[in-house]
Design a protein around this motif. Structure first.
Motif, PDB file in Angstrom:
ATOM      1  N   MET A  31      17.258   5.621 -46.107  1.00  0.00           N
ATOM      2  CA  MET A  31      18.394   5.877 -46.748  1.00  0.00           C
ATOM      3  C   MET A  31      17.524   5.938 -48.269  1.00  0.00           C
ATOM      4  O   MET A  31      16.987   6.701 -48.288  1.00  0.00           O
ATOM      5  N   THR A  32      18.943   7.202 -49.271  1.00  0.00           N
ATOM      6  CA  THR A  32      18.636   7.931 -49.934  1.00  0.00           C
ATOM      7  C   THR A  32      17.707   7.074 -51.419  1.00  0.00           C
ATOM      8  O   THR A  32      16.855   7.863 -51.491  1.00  0.00           O
ATOM      9  N   GLU A  33      17.527   5.928 -51.755  1.00  0.00           N
ATOM     10  CA  GLU A  33      16.973   5.504 -52.344  1.00  0.00           C
ATOM     11  C   GLU A  33      15.163   5.020 -52.244  1.00  0.00           C
ATOM     12  O   GLU A  33      14.574   5.322 -52.641  1.00  0.00           O
ATOM     13  N   THR A  34      15.566   4.442 -51.147  1.00  0.00           N
ATOM     14  CA  THR A  34      13.836   4.161 -51.174  1.00  0.00           C
ATOM     15  C   THR A  34      12.957   4.689 -49.677  1.00  0.00           C
ATOM     16  O   THR A  34      12.541   4.884 -49.007  1.00  0.00           O
ATOM     17  N   GLY A  35      14.093   6.216 -49.137  1.00  0.00           N
ATOM     18  CA  GLY A  35      14.220   7.087 -48.039  1.00  0.00           C
ATOM     19  C   GLY A  35      13.263   6.298 -47.009  1.00  0.00           C
ATOM     20  O   GLY A  35      13.030   6.604 -45.636  1.00  0.00           O
ATOM     21  N   LYS A  36      14.081   4.928 -46.472  1.00  0.00           N
ATOM     22  CA  LYS A  36      13.880   4.254 -45.078  1.00  0.00           C
ATOM     23  C   LYS A  36      15.530   4.917 -44.404  1.00  0.00           C
ATOM     24  O   LYS A  36      16.397   5.223 -44.596  1.00  0.00           O
ATOM     25  N   THR A  37      15.339   4.592 -42.580  1.00  0.00           N
ATOM     26  CA  THR A  37      16.599   4.793 -41.989  1.00  0.00           C
ATOM     27  C   THR A  37      17.625   3.889 -42.049  1.00  0.00           C
ATOM     28  O   THR A  37      17.014   2.817 -42.846  1.00  0.00           O
ATOM     29  N   VAL A  38      18.059   4.455 -42.005  1.00  0.00           N
ATOM     30  CA  VAL A  38      19.687   2.941 -40.921  1.00  0.00           C
ATOM     31  C   VAL A  38      19.225   2.065 -40.841  1.00  0.00           C
ATOM     32  O   VAL A  38      19.182   0.604 -40.922  1.00  0.00           O
ATOM     33  N   ARG A  69      28.668   9.070 -49.246  1.00  0.00           N
ATOM     34  CA  ARG A  69      28.869  10.372 -48.726  1.00  0.00           C
ATOM     35  C   ARG A  69      30.313  11.396 -49.039  1.00  0.00           C
ATOM     36  O   ARG A  69      30.829  12.141 -49.773  1.00  0.00           O
ATOM     37  N   ARG A  70      31.074  10.513 -48.977  1.00  0.00           N
ATOM     38  CA  ARG A  70      32.887  10.906 -48.831  1.00  0.00           C
ATOM     39  C   ARG A  70      33.180  10.906 -50.313  1.00  0.00           C
ATOM     40  O   ARG A  70      34.065  11.519 -50.541  1.00  0.00           O
ATOM     41  N   THR A  71      32.686   9.822 -50.498  1.00  0.00           N
ATOM     42  CA  THR A  71      33.321   9.801 -52.945  1.00  0.00           C
ATOM     43  C   THR A  71      32.022  10.757 -53.326  1.00  0.00           C
ATOM     44  O   THR A  71      32.759  10.744 -53.967  1.00  0.00           O
ATOM     45  N   GLY A  72      30.532  10.930 -53.000  1.00  0.00           N
ATOM     46  CA  GLY A  72      30.149  11.836 -53.905  1.00  0.00           C
ATOM     47  C   GLY A  72      29.559  10.589 -54.755  1.00  0.00           C
ATOM     48  O   GLY A  72      28.746  11.389 -55.406  1.00  0.00           O
ATOM     49  N   THR A  73      29.879   9.805 -54.600  1.00  0.00           N
ATOM     50  CA  THR A  73      28.870   8.527 -55.850  1.00  0.00           C
ATOM     51  C   THR A  73      28.064   7.354 -55.110  1.00  0.00           C
ATOM     52  O   THR A  73      29.200   7.472 -54.122  1.00  0.00           O
ATOM     53  N   ALA A  74      27.296   7.124 -55.852  1.00  0.00           N
ATOM     54  CA  ALA A  74      26.664   5.553 -55.458  1.00  0.00           C
ATOM     55  C   ALA A  74      27.530   4.546 -56.365  1.00  0.00           C
ATOM     56  O   ALA A  74      27.408   5.311 -57.101  1.00  0.00           O
ATOM     57  N   PRO A  75      27.291   3.420 -55.917  1.00  0.00           N
ATOM     58  CA  PRO A  75      27.758   2.147 -56.676  1.00  0.00           C
ATOM     59  C   PRO A  75      26.962   2.363 -57.861  1.00  0.00           C
ATOM     60  O   PRO A  75      25.409   2.462 -57.692  1.00  0.00           O
ATOM     61  N   ALA A  76      26.657   2.361 -59.422  1.00  0.00           N
ATOM     62  CA  ALA A  76      26.580   2.131 -60.095  1.00  0.00           C
ATOM     63  C   ALA A  76      25.275   0.574 -60.582  1.00  0.00           C
ATOM     64  O   ALA A  76      25.582  -0.137 -59.837  1.00  0.00           O
ATOM     65  N   GLY A  77      24.332   1.225 -61.447  1.00  0.00           N
ATOM     66  CA  GLY A  77      23.051   0.080 -60.990  1.00  0.00           C
ATOM     67  C   GLY A  77      23.165  -0.867 -59.434  1.00  0.00           C
ATOM     68  O   GLY A  77      22.579  -1.317 -59.018  1.00  0.00           O
ATOM     69  N   GLU A 131      23.103  -1.775 -37.243  1.00  0.00           N
ATOM     70  CA  GLU A 131      23.845  -0.235 -38.020  1.00  0.00           C
ATOM     71  C   GLU A 131      25.024   0.292 -38.571  1.00  0.00           C
ATOM     72  O   GLU A 131      25.083   1.204 -39.074  1.00  0.00           O
ATOM     73  N   THR A 132      25.983  -0.382 -38.504  1.00  0.00           N
ATOM     74  CA  THR A 132      27.000  -0.562 -38.586  1.00  0.00           C
ATOM     75  C   THR A 132      27.440  -0.331 -39.691  1.00  0.00           C
ATOM     76  O   THR A 132      27.853   0.682 -40.270  1.00  0.00           O
ATOM     77  N   THR A 133      26.722  -1.271 -40.273  1.00  0.00           N
ATOM     78  CA  THR A 133      27.066  -1.474 -41.619  1.00  0.00           C
ATOM     79  C   THR A 133      26.426  -1.072 -42.563  1.00  0.00           C
ATOM     80  O   THR A 133      27.094  -0.136 -43.057  1.00  0.00           O
ATOM     81  N   PRO A 134      25.177  -0.756 -42.911  1.00  0.00           N
ATOM     82  CA  PRO A 134      24.906   0.366 -43.417  1.00  0.00           C
ATOM     83  C   PRO A 134      24.982   1.895 -43.546  1.00  0.00           C
ATOM     84  O   PRO A 134      24.884   3.415 -44.538  1.00  0.00           O
ATOM     85  N   ALA A 135      24.949   2.880 -42.341  1.00  0.00           N
ATOM     86  CA  ALA A 135      25.565   2.998 -42.059  1.00  0.00           C
ATOM     87  C   ALA A 135      27.360   4.027 -42.846  1.00  0.00           C
ATOM     88  O   ALA A 135      27.052   5.112 -42.597  1.00  0.00           O
ATOM     89  N   GLY A 136      27.749   3.150 -42.401  1.00  0.00           N
ATOM     90  CA  GLY A 136      29.188   2.876 -43.308  1.00  0.00           C
ATOM     91  C   GLY A 136      29.183   3.475 -44.521  1.00  0.00           C
ATOM     92  O   GLY A 136      29.793   3.922 -45.634  1.00  0.00           O
ATOM     93  N   TRP A 137      28.279   2.053 -45.559  1.00  0.00           N
ATOM     94  CA  TRP A 137      27.953   2.580 -46.813  1.00  0.00           C
ATOM     95  C   TRP A 137      27.187   4.295 -46.804  1.00  0.00           C
ATOM     96  O   TRP A 137      28.199   4.608 -48.262  1.00  0.00           O
ATOM     97  N   VAL A 138      26.674   4.705 -46.068  1.00  0.00           N
ATOM     98  CA  VAL A 138      25.922   5.894 -46.707  1.00  0.00           C
ATOM     99  C   VAL A 138      27.484   7.205 -46.514  1.00  0.00           C
ATOM    100  O   VAL A 138      27.934   7.929 -47.056  1.00  0.00           O
ATOM    101  N   SER A 139      28.155   6.507 -45.501  1.00  0.00           N
ATOM    102  CA  SER A 139      29.280   7.741 -45.158  1.00  0.00           C
ATOM    103  C   SER A 139      30.473   8.071 -45.683  1.00  0.00           C
ATOM    104  O   SER A 139      31.048   8.464 -47.014  1.00  0.00           O
ATOM    105  N   ARG A 140      30.361   6.522 -46.816  1.00  0.00           N
ATOM    106  CA  ARG A 140      31.282   6.447 -48.059  1.00  0.00           C
ATOM    107  C   ARG A 140      30.998   7.063 -48.966  1.00  0.00           C
ATOM    108  O   ARG A 140      31.590   7.626 -49.838  1.00  0.00           O
TER     109      ARG A 140
END
Length: 77
Positions: free
Chosen positions: A1-8, A30-38, A19-28
């Motif tokens: 994933m983005t910070e760690t470079g690991k796959t979903v 990508r939709r909003t264009g921002t990652a959670p702060a901190g 795999e559904t849970t982190p995949a949902g985080w990634v899609s969210r």
């Protein structure tokens, strides 16, 4: 994933999820264009909490047969 470079799949395995849970985080993200702060600090806190909960669950699984073997188990369980 983005910070760690690991796959979903790797992240899901690390967290003990499917795999559904982190995949949902990634899609969210990508939709909003921002990652959670901190994210880094929050992720580390979640990892520590997850590790603690896994240790607690393992300990409880180890204790459960001993409690069941006691005559008074129904009062303790």
């Amino acid at each position: 994933m983005t910070e760690t470079g690991k796959t979903v799949a790797e992240v899901a395995e690390d967290l003990g999820n499917n795999e559904t849970t982190p995949a949902g985080w990634v899609s969210r993200v990508r939709r909003t264009g921002t990652a959670p702060a901190g994210g880094g600090d929050a992720l580390e806190r979640l990892r520590r909490a997850n590790a603690r909960l896994r240790r607690d669950a393992k300990e409880q699984r180890a204790i459960r047969p001993m409690i069941r073997g006691m005559r008074c188990w129904r009062y303790l369980a």
